[in-house]
Design an enzyme around this catalytic site. Structure first.
Site, PDB file in Angstrom:
ATOM      1  CB  CYS A   1      -0.826   0.119   1.146  1.00  0.00           C
ATOM      2  SG  CYS A   1      -2.062   1.479   1.398  1.00  0.00           S
TER       3      CYS A   1
ATOM      4  CB  CYS B   1      -0.764   2.676   3.835  1.00  0.00           C
ATOM      5  SG  CYS B   1      -2.339   2.254   3.297  1.00  0.00           S
ATOM      6  CG  ASP B   2       2.880   1.269   4.500  1.00  0.00           C
ATOM      7  OD1 ASP B   2       2.121   1.612   5.483  1.00  0.00           O
ATOM      8  OD2 ASP B   2       2.911   0.158   4.347  1.00  0.00           O
TER       9      ASP B   2
END
Ligand SMILES: Cc1cc2nc3c(=O)[nH]c(=O)nc-3n(C[C@H](O)[C@H](O)[C@H](O)COP(=O)(O)OP(=O)(O)OC[C@H]3O[C@@H](n4cnc5c(N)ncnc54)[C@H](O)[C@@H]3O)c2cc1C
Lengths: 211, 324
Positions: free
Chosen positions: B151, B154-155
């Site tokens: 992701c 997200c990261d």
């Protein structure tokens, strides 16, 4: 300039109609070496201005009350209920971006209007009888993170043995490195149990029960 | 500091699906396919409900969507909020945070969930989508969350000024590489064959200075200690292995259909996708499928949504003919 635009404000106001009781929002800031403290203060001020049941108190880290709340990093937000009861619900760092969702859910929860869980799940949560500390590391651009934060906070709200903190990984770089955060949401329970991703409540409970 | 907000809480909580009621159709999955199926079924007058782990599906992992007709540019999350709000206008009950484990066909169809509930319906629409495909190489599982990510939105921000790698050659991979190039110091794209992303994305990619491209290259292993530190790549042309230092690797090599809850009930093709006919019917009467989980080749939001509509209309016809 306002941080939250009018359109969002109106949407949030409608959501805040769900608030049941007063929530005392305590923001703890530090005068120096805190890059995000002033933004966080503006943000929390604008949020709490949106409903009369939200009462904001801003404290300096040196304040006795701040120490009593066990805050260790700044900015920190602690949600207390109308009687100033502390459930161990904390946000370290600004809950903006996607995290605005967990912040709103936290406010609704502490106001007493959180979602009612099925009886069997409530029973499992009430059985937790040892001290549990949950850290949820997040980034503001992570769509799965608010779900994990809200679940951790719900556990804290429902059982006095549980404390739960959101930690914004980019603001608190040092502790994130210490916990080897390179994927979020990363959930650390009592220092050694780790979960990755927006886990279902069941997974939180399985980990806690296995400790 | 730039601050923006991605509000996605509805003003009202939706009703939940009831376990002791018989529904005309129950939809498993709350992505584009499932949500549009619900809209169509409800407007046809069916008693319908959605059971899903998450509302929004994979689109939530997408930063910007630029190919959904009517929206020239919208975040994945905003688009799904629009979908969800549209469905909620019709009072469709939605139960999220629930995982379907098994389906049984008895007098009616029974849906068994991980929290031991049983839901009943005359027809079922399966819209369970897909999960990121793994590389299946040594080190991938070990370093998941320790450098290995599926992701990017997200990261990605954890790699400020870092050196990262993206694996894959489709739209998702190239889109992630473009996003990451704004955060990281250097982005390497590794892909086993040729790129198959949209030209418009390739044009944007070619303008970036901190992106390096390795085509015809596979990753053999991910290595590190407490977190990943490097990968071993294999260049197919030269036949040579190479060690490259990277702090994070984003794997975007496609998806695998989520059919684990079907347990052999329905026919799947050799890719593991549910075989449907042109109207969304599966091999099992009364069970329909739509979206990424089915054997429609192209995996896109607009296609998944349209397939959901088809499945709902087929389910309606099935019920109206009294076949259940
Ligand atoms: C990074 C990325 C970028 C993309 N960009 C684009 C783009 O720009 N444009 C575009 O058109 N498409 C894009 N796509 C593809 C698009 O997201 C998918 O084609 C689409 O989401 C498929 O929809 P779906 O409803 O079939 O499945 P999904 O979106 O996967 O939704 C399935 C839902 O079912 C639920 N579910 C699964 N199994 C169960 C179970 N057993 N019990 C209960 N619930 C279950 C899941 O929680 C999920 O919510 C992108 C995909 C990714 C990953």
């Amino acid at each position: 300039m306002a941080m939250i635009d009018d359109n969002s404000k109106n949407q949030i106001k409608t959501i805040f109609e769900q608030l049941k009781e007063q929530v005392n929002v305590v923001l703890i800031v530090k005068k120096e070496e805190c890059e995000t403290c002033s933004d966080t203060q503006t943000f929390v001020t604008e949020m709490t201005d949106l409903h009369e049941k939200l009462v904001l108190e801003v404290l300096d880290e040196s304040d006795d009350k701040a120490k009593e709340l066990g805050v260790t990093m700044y900015p920190a937000i602690v949600l207390l209920d109308k009687d100033n009861k502390d459930y161990g619900i904390k946000f370290y760092g600004i809950p903006a971006g996607h995290e605005i969702n967990s912040f709103i859910m936290g406010l609704i929860e502490v106001s007493g209007a959180g979602e009612v869980l099925p009886d069997d799940v409530i029973a499992r949560i009430e059985k937790i009888n040892k001290p549990i500390d949950i850290k949820v590391f997040i980034t503001l651009s992570c769509p799965h993170c608010p779900g994990a934060v809200a679940k951790a906070h719900k556990l804290a709200f429902m059982n006095k043995n549980v404390n739960a903190q959101m930690i914004e990984a980019n603001t608190f770089n040092e502790i994130s490195t210490k916990y080897n955060v390179s994927g979020v949401p990363k959930i650390v329970i009592n220092e050694d149990t780790e979960l990755l991703g927006d886990q279902p409540l069941d997974a939180f409970l399985n980990s806690i029960e296995g400790l | 500091m730039a601050i923006d907000f991605s509000l996605n809480i509805g003003a009202t909580k939706s009703k939940r699906v009831e376990s002791d009621k018989l529904y005309d159709t129950l939809i498993i999955g709350g992505g584009p396919a499932g949500l549009n199926a619900a809209l169509y079924a409800k407007r046809k007058g069916l008693q319908v409900g959605i059971l899903t782990q998450k509302v929004g599906g994979q689109v939530l992992d997408t930063k910007i969507v630029e190919n959904y007709l009517g929206y020239s540019k919208i975040t994945g999350e905003e688009l799904m909020k629009e979908f969800e709000d549209h469905v909620k206008e019709y009072d469709v009950p939605i139960t999220d945070e629930i995982q379907v484990k098994k389906i049984e066909c008895k007098e009616y169809k029974e849906i068994h969930t991980a929290n031991n509930k049983i839901y009943k319906a005359k027809t079922i629409i399966i819209a369970t989508g897909s999960l990121p495909r793994m590389l299946d190489i040594p080190g991938e599982k070990e370093f998941y969350g320790k450098g290995v990510s599926y992701c990017a939105i997200c990261d990605g921000s954890l790699y400020q000024d870092g050196i990262v790698m993206v694996v894959g050659g489709g739209n998702a991979a190239i889109g992630s590489a473009i996003d990451l190039s704004r955060i990281a110091k250097k982005v390497m794209i590794v892909h086993r064959s040729k790129f198959r992303a949209d030209q418009i994305l390739m044009d944007r990619l070619s303008e970036l200075e901190n992106v390096e491209i390795y085509l015809g290259t596979v990753i053999n292993e991910i290595k590190g200690q407490s977190r990943m530190t490097h990968v071993i790549t294999f260049d197919k042309d030269s036949g040579k292995e190479k060690s490259i230092d990277v702090e994070g690797i984003f794997i975007e090599i496609g998806h695998i259909p989520r059919t684990e809850c079907l347990q052999g009930l329905i026919e799947l093709d050799d890719k593991g996708e549910i075989i449907i006919d042109a109207n969304g019917e599966t091999s099992e009467p009364g069970i329909f499928a739509a979206g990424d989980v089915a054997n429609v080749k192209y995996k896109q939001i607009i296609i998944a949504a349209a397939e959901g509509a088809k499945a709902a209309l087929s389910a309606t016809e099935y019920i109206n003919k009294g076949k259940h």
